[in-house]
Design a protein around this motif. Sequence first.
Motif, PDB file in Angstrom:
ATOM      1  N   TYR A  67       4.158 -56.831  -3.772  1.00 17.21           N
ATOM      2  CA  TYR A  67       3.058 -55.718  -5.340  1.00 17.21           C
ATOM      3  C   TYR A  67       2.182 -55.712  -4.758  1.00 17.21           C
ATOM      4  CZ  TYR A  67       6.957 -55.965  -8.608  1.00 17.21           C
ATOM      5  OH  TYR A  67       8.205 -55.280  -8.930  1.00 17.21           O
ATOM      6  N   LEU A  68       1.247 -55.936  -3.548  1.00 16.89           N
ATOM      7  CA  LEU A  68       0.176 -55.846  -3.729  1.00 16.89           C
ATOM      8  C   LEU A  68      -0.588 -54.195  -3.100  1.00 16.89           C
ATOM      9  CD1 LEU A  68      -0.392 -59.021  -3.637  1.00 16.89           C
ATOM     10  CD2 LEU A  68      -2.344 -58.301  -1.758  1.00 16.89           C
ATOM     11  N   LEU A  69       0.926 -53.483  -2.634  1.00 14.74           N
ATOM     12  CA  LEU A  69       0.999 -52.253  -2.309  1.00 14.74           C
ATOM     13  C   LEU A  69       1.828 -51.799  -3.830  1.00 14.74           C
ATOM     14  CD1 LEU A  69       2.915 -53.340   1.066  1.00 14.74           C
ATOM     15  CD2 LEU A  69       0.871 -53.292   0.892  1.00 14.74           C
ATOM     16  N   VAL A  70       1.985 -51.235  -4.528  1.00  6.62           N
ATOM     17  CA  VAL A  70       2.498 -50.772  -5.397  1.00  6.62           C
ATOM     18  C   VAL A  70       1.365 -50.397  -6.960  1.00  6.62           C
ATOM     19  CG1 VAL A  70       3.811 -50.949  -7.448  1.00  6.62           C
ATOM     20  CG2 VAL A  70       4.953 -52.184  -5.535  1.00  6.62           C
ATOM     21  N   LYS A  71       1.393 -48.845  -6.073  1.00  3.35           N
ATOM     22  CA  LYS A  71       0.580 -48.271  -7.771  1.00  3.35           C
ATOM     23  C   LYS A  71       0.564 -48.505  -8.457  1.00  3.35           C
ATOM     24  CE  LYS A  71      -1.861 -45.371  -6.237  1.00  3.35           C
ATOM     25  NZ  LYS A  71      -3.906 -45.873  -5.797  1.00  3.35           N
ATOM     26  N   PRO A  72      -0.357 -49.192  -9.626  1.00  2.76           N
ATOM     27  CA  PRO A  72      -0.220 -49.318 -11.264  1.00  2.76           C
ATOM     28  C   PRO A  72      -0.074 -47.908 -11.631  1.00  2.76           C
ATOM     29  CG  PRO A  72      -2.096 -48.790 -10.102  1.00  2.76           C
ATOM     30  CD  PRO A  72      -1.636 -48.760  -8.962  1.00  2.76           C
ATOM     31  N   TYR A  73       0.154 -47.644 -13.195  1.00  2.00           N
ATOM     32  CA  TYR A  73       1.190 -46.694 -13.755  1.00  2.00           C
ATOM     33  C   TYR A  73      -0.340 -46.322 -14.852  1.00  2.00           C
ATOM     34  CZ  TYR A  73       3.925 -44.229 -16.037  1.00  2.00           C
ATOM     35  OH  TYR A  73       5.472 -43.116 -16.545  1.00  2.00           O
ATOM     36  N   TYR A  74      -0.441 -47.483 -15.455  1.00  2.00           N
ATOM     37  CA  TYR A  74      -1.193 -46.597 -16.843  1.00  2.00           C
ATOM     38  C   TYR A  74      -2.825 -47.234 -16.113  1.00  2.00           C
ATOM     39  CZ  TYR A  74       2.759 -45.602 -19.667  1.00  2.00           C
ATOM     40  OH  TYR A  74       3.305 -45.217 -20.707  1.00  2.00           O
ATOM     41  N   LEU A  75      -3.203 -47.794 -15.617  1.00  2.00           N
ATOM     42  CA  LEU A  75      -4.452 -48.350 -15.387  1.00  2.00           C
ATOM     43  C   LEU A  75      -4.958 -47.561 -13.131  1.00  2.00           C
ATOM     44  CD1 LEU A  75      -3.906 -52.211 -15.557  1.00  2.00           C
ATOM     45  CD2 LEU A  75      -5.287 -50.994 -16.850  1.00  2.00           C
ATOM     46  N   MET A 178       1.603 -55.056 -14.971  1.00  2.00           N
ATOM     47  CA  MET A 178       1.510 -56.553 -15.534  1.00  2.00           C
ATOM     48  C   MET A 178       1.808 -56.978 -14.141  1.00  2.00           C
ATOM     49  SD  MET A 178       4.270 -58.899 -15.848  1.00  2.00           S
ATOM     50  CE  MET A 178       3.675 -60.403 -14.982  1.00  2.00           C
ATOM     51  N   ARG A 179       3.336 -56.558 -13.411  1.00  2.00           N
ATOM     52  CA  ARG A 179       2.897 -56.883 -11.634  1.00  2.00           C
ATOM     53  C   ARG A 179       2.080 -56.997 -10.544  1.00  2.00           C
ATOM     54  NH1 ARG A 179       5.916 -61.326 -12.601  1.00  2.00           N
ATOM     55  NH2 ARG A 179       8.097 -60.835 -13.879  1.00  2.00           N
ATOM     56  N   VAL A 180       1.761 -55.740 -10.893  1.00  2.00           N
ATOM     57  CA  VAL A 180       0.182 -55.486 -10.021  1.00  2.00           C
ATOM     58  C   VAL A 180      -0.893 -56.263 -10.116  1.00  2.00           C
ATOM     59  CG1 VAL A 180      -1.401 -53.747  -9.327  1.00  2.00           C
ATOM     60  CG2 VAL A 180       1.449 -53.024  -9.419  1.00  2.00           C
ATOM     61  N   THR A 184      -1.742 -59.788  -7.762  1.00  2.00           N
ATOM     62  CA  THR A 184      -3.352 -58.727  -7.479  1.00  2.00           C
ATOM     63  C   THR A 184      -3.811 -60.185  -7.140  1.00  2.00           C
ATOM     64  OG1 THR A 184      -2.611 -56.386  -7.586  1.00  2.00           O
ATOM     65  CG2 THR A 184      -5.124 -57.258  -7.131  1.00  2.00           C
ATOM     66  N   ILE A 185      -3.902 -60.740  -8.290  1.00  2.00           N
ATOM     67  CA  ILE A 185      -4.976 -62.063  -8.626  1.00  2.00           C
ATOM     68  C   ILE A 185      -4.111 -63.282  -8.011  1.00  2.00           C
ATOM     69  CG2 ILE A 185      -5.636 -63.684 -10.168  1.00  2.00           C
ATOM     70  CD1 ILE A 185      -5.348 -61.273 -12.396  1.00  2.00           C
TER      71      ILE A 185
END
Length: 301
Positions: A67-75, A178-180, A184-185
């Motif tokens: 998920y570190l490679l997934v783009k956020p949606y609204y953020l 949320m998953r991103v 990430t954290i």
Amino acid sequence: MKKISLFVLFLAAGVLAVAQKKSHQPLEPVSDHYKELQAFSAAVNPARAWMDTIKYPPAEYSSAIVYLLVKPYYLTDAQVKTLRESVKFPANSSDQVRKELDYMLDLQAKRTSEQEKRVRFLGDIGYWPWINLVPSHPSYEENLANLFFEGSELMGNEVNARNLPKVAKLLQGVMQDMRVMEFTIKYTLFRPRPYHLEPKLAPLTKINSPSFASGHTLWAFVQAFTWSEVVPEKRKNFIALAEEIRRSREIMGIHYPSDNEASRQLSYKMVQYYLQNPVFQKDLREAVAEWNAVSPKLVRR
């Protein structure tokens, strides 16, 4: 002409202020044991320096690191970075963590079979964005049901993705973020789980990702805040359910209270960004319109 223009500007500003007052609910202040535990020092305590050498073990990483490679949606990427840098956990050796571990040991000693059944049930709830892309996936329907867990738990099983596709679209975007945000954290800070620091803890399960921040708490509150924009009269109910979900992670022995409080704060910050995002605003308007049109036929009274 200039006076009229100024009047129009002031009027528009007043309307905007009213709209913002209605949608920007303040975050409830930290309370209960979360507040009490924050009173203890979060700094390194040399007497327990060995605890600061412990990181989450790489052998226990899960595939969720992708998920570190997934783009956020609204953020935006910049907002993800700002949010990631806005939270931190107390030092492993700190007095605060020692008190948190003692608190969790006390929960463990007092937990009942009924509590265990409920927290295990809550622990199995989870929406994964990638499953949503594969309708033939055996968990596809369960995944969508989990997406609507808070809505259906409070308002009935007819509150679901099939009956509310616009609400589903809104929640799916939120949950991708949320998953991103979660991973990430987690995979930046690598906080060990409580049972890595306290051998007396007997968790009801073990999780293959670092502890901070709590993903379950993050989804619980980001959905509670989002649902509250759609169904504002139910805000207290959604917050209460999110509170139960976050406390369940402590009863299970898998999250520190500081994991959970950080996720509550983080989810609120995420929603504040959402409310400034034109795409989210559009999706929210459509979700609210759908809810107002359809919910009278769906919601149990």
